[in-house]
Design an enzyme around this catalytic site. Structure first.
Site, PDB file in Angstrom:
ATOM      1  N   ASP A 136       1.218   0.741   2.605  1.00  0.00           N
ATOM      2  CA  ASP A 136       0.577   0.887   1.303  1.00  0.00           C
ATOM      3  C   ASP A 136      -0.515   1.938   1.454  1.00  0.00           C
ATOM      4  OD1 ASP A 136      -1.049   0.743  -0.924  1.00  0.00           O
ATOM      5  OD2 ASP A 136      -1.001  -1.440  -1.069  1.00  0.00           O
ATOM      6  N   LYS A 186      -3.330   6.004  -6.929  1.00  0.00           N
ATOM      7  CA  LYS A 186      -4.711   6.457  -7.084  1.00  0.00           C
ATOM      8  C   LYS A 186      -4.909   7.975  -7.235  1.00  0.00           C
ATOM      9  CE  LYS A 186      -7.326   2.439  -6.011  1.00  0.00           C
ATOM     10  NZ  LYS A 186      -6.718   1.287  -5.365  1.00  0.00           N
ATOM     11  N   PHE A 220      -4.980  -5.873   0.119  1.00  0.00           N
ATOM     12  CA  PHE A 220      -4.942  -5.772  -1.343  1.00  0.00           C
ATOM     13  C   PHE A 220      -3.773  -4.889  -1.729  1.00  0.00           C
ATOM     14  CE2 PHE A 220      -5.826  -3.853  -5.439  1.00  0.00           C
ATOM     15  CZ  PHE A 220      -6.129  -4.972  -6.199  1.00  0.00           C
TER      16      PHE A 220
HETATM   17  C1  LIG Z   1      -5.889   0.123  -5.758  1.00  0.00           C
HETATM   18  C2  LIG Z   1      -4.847  -0.361  -4.810  1.00  0.00           C
HETATM   19  C3  LIG Z   1      -3.641  -0.920  -5.262  1.00  0.00           C
HETATM   20  C4  LIG Z   1      -3.371  -1.159  -6.726  1.00  0.00           C
HETATM   21  O1  LIG Z   1      -3.289   0.008  -7.448  1.00  0.00           O
HETATM   22  P1  LIG Z   1      -3.322  -0.047  -9.059  1.00  0.00           P
HETATM   23  O2  LIG Z   1      -3.083   1.361  -9.459  1.00  0.00           O
HETATM   24  O3  LIG Z   1      -4.676  -0.561  -9.456  1.00  0.00           O
HETATM   25  O4  LIG Z   1      -2.251  -0.977  -9.478  1.00  0.00           O
HETATM   26  C5  LIG Z   1      -2.690  -1.263  -4.326  1.00  0.00           C
HETATM   27  N1  LIG Z   1      -2.905  -1.086  -3.017  1.00  0.00           N
HETATM   28  C6  LIG Z   1      -4.042  -0.563  -2.546  1.00  0.00           C
HETATM   29  C7  LIG Z   1      -4.214  -0.372  -1.069  1.00  0.00           C
HETATM   30  C8  LIG Z   1      -5.067  -0.188  -3.416  1.00  0.00           C
HETATM   31  O5  LIG Z   1      -6.216   0.296  -2.944  1.00  0.00           O
END
Ligand SMILES: *Cc1c(COP(=O)(O)O)cnc(C)c1O
Length: 400
Positions: free
Chosen positions: A223, A252, A138
């Site tokens: 990520d 986050k 994700f």
């Molecule tokens: C939550 C998340 C995203 C997206 O972040 P947003 O601030 O909602 O755009 C991207 N990568 C990972 C691994 C995430 O957990």
């Protein structure tokens, strides 16, 4: 206005992109949230791994208050002090490199995607544009990041998407090696898959990826949007395997509840961007930067990654005991630090709703995995109280 009326109003006023819990919240302190009826909840969702210091940490609140009285926004046409201090601190906590600040995880990943392509074309003079990413990953909800994401459900009805993303099984180095070709510019993965169901790769996966990427001349993008800021027991998850990624993305927990994202890249890679290539109006806003500074200082001073290890072990051990007691309900308990998943055999949504209504906020992902991401400041007593609630829920679901 009663709670049901407010819920109805929400549905009338907002686009139907969310299906929120029926309560309305007014206040939070530490691990605890309070609704308008005065009821308290243990918040083990933490705004989806955002409130790593709990709700309204006094130092973060103070930093924001002070900064809003001084300077709130000037754009990136001008420099302010807070961003300089923050960038130095982030480099010290990650690796020597250069930072880009933005608002969200998706935006951080978009930035990393653009940077990797730009680096291949402008610095390496090679027409490399493809990304190898993982199934079950994700990376966000923009068109570029849903293209990067390895889950079909996020893409349906939104095609056509940007091209150049190849998905391979997670935790499989051979698959990555086979997928890299002379058009690949980068490999992008989460150190632990979050939304994919709290999927933890074997030890050595990140090290293997790092070696593979170096050998094949492609960038490694991690990520760390969910795993960052102490969540998995080290400040960033890549540090556990002692590797040096080329680019990491973060968001986050970065802004302590304010919207802040970032991309850290090795200096040679970052140098591929030139003025005008990329920008965002609010990026590095003084207020979000001041909140982040407070977050990082508290995190370091109170050694919160270490707390994630000890509290995570306590929670996992309690949940593991329940797996023995309810084998017909629980398939697996797994986690790293305070990023924990309980995979159920049956209805995850029902277990989530029961927990929420009994005063423990958790989230269900992939329809069957209960995800626990409490603040890293959670106390042993709060962990034990959460376990009591979960046990009650499992008792109710099994009738034992
Ligand atoms: C939550 C998340 C995203 C997206 O972040 P947003 O601030 O909602 O755009 C991207 N990568 C990972 C691994 C995430 O957990």
């Amino acid at each position: 206005m009663n709670v049901n009326k407010k819920h109805g109003l929400f549905q009338e006023l907002f686009m139907p992109t969310y299906a929120p819990f029926e309560k309305v919240f007014v206040r939070g302190k530490g691990t605890v949230l309070y609704d308008i009826e005065g009821r308290s909840y243990l918040d083990f969702c933490s705004g989806i791994a955002v409130n790593n210091l709990g709700h309204c940490h006094p130092e973060v609140v103070r930093a924001i208050r002070e900064q809003t009285g001084k300077l709130m926004h000037i754009s990136n046409l001008y420099i302010h002090n807070v961003e300089l201090e923050l960038a130095e601190l982030v480099a010290g906590m990650t690796f020597p490199g250069r930072l880009f600040l933005c608002q969200s995880g998706a935006e951080a990943n978009e930035t990393a995607i653009k940077l990797a392509r730009k680096y291949a074309r402008a610095a390496l003079k090679q027409d490399r544009y493809k990304f190898v990413t993982a199934m079950g990953s994700f990376h966000g909800r923009t068109l570029g990041t849903i293209a990067a994401t390895g889950q079909e459900k996020y893409k349906v009805d939104f095609e056509p998407l940007p091209e150049g993303f190849v998905h391979v099984p997670y935790d499989d180095l051979d698959a990555v090696s086979e997928a890299i070709d002379d058009k690949t510019c980068a490999v992008m993965v989460e150190p632990v898959q979050g939304e994919g169901g709290v999927v933890i790769p074997k030890d050595g996966y990140l090290k293997g990826l790092s070696r593979l990427c170096a050998d094949r001349g492609v960038l490694l993008i991690l990520d760390e949007v969910q795993t960052g800021f102490g969540r998995t027991g080290t400040l960033f998850a890549f540090q556990r395997e002692g590797i040096k990624p080329d680019i990491i993305t973060m968001a986050k927990a970065f802004g302590g509840g304010l919207p802040l994202g970032g991309v850290m890249a090795r200096p040679e890679v970052a140098a591929a961007f030139s003025p005008g290539n990329h920008a965002t109006t609010f990026g590095g806003n003084p207020v979000t930067c001041s909140a982040a500074l407070a977050v990082l200082r508290v995190m370091e001073r109170e050694n919160l990654p270490e707390r994630a290890v000890t509290m995570g072990a306590r929670l996992i051990s309690g949940l593991g005991g329940m797996k023995n007691d309810y084998p017909e309900l629980i398939r697996d308990v797994r986690g790293r630090g305070l990023m924990i998943g309980v995979e159920l055999i049956g209805n995850g949504k029902k277990a989530q709703d029961l927990c929420n209504s009994k005063g423990l906020l958790i989230t269900c992902i992939q329809e069957k995995v209960l995800r626990f991401t409490p603040p890293l400041t959670v106390s042993a007593e709060e962990v034990d109280s959460s376990l009591e609630i979960i046990r009650e829920v499992f008792q109710e679901m099994t009738g034992k």
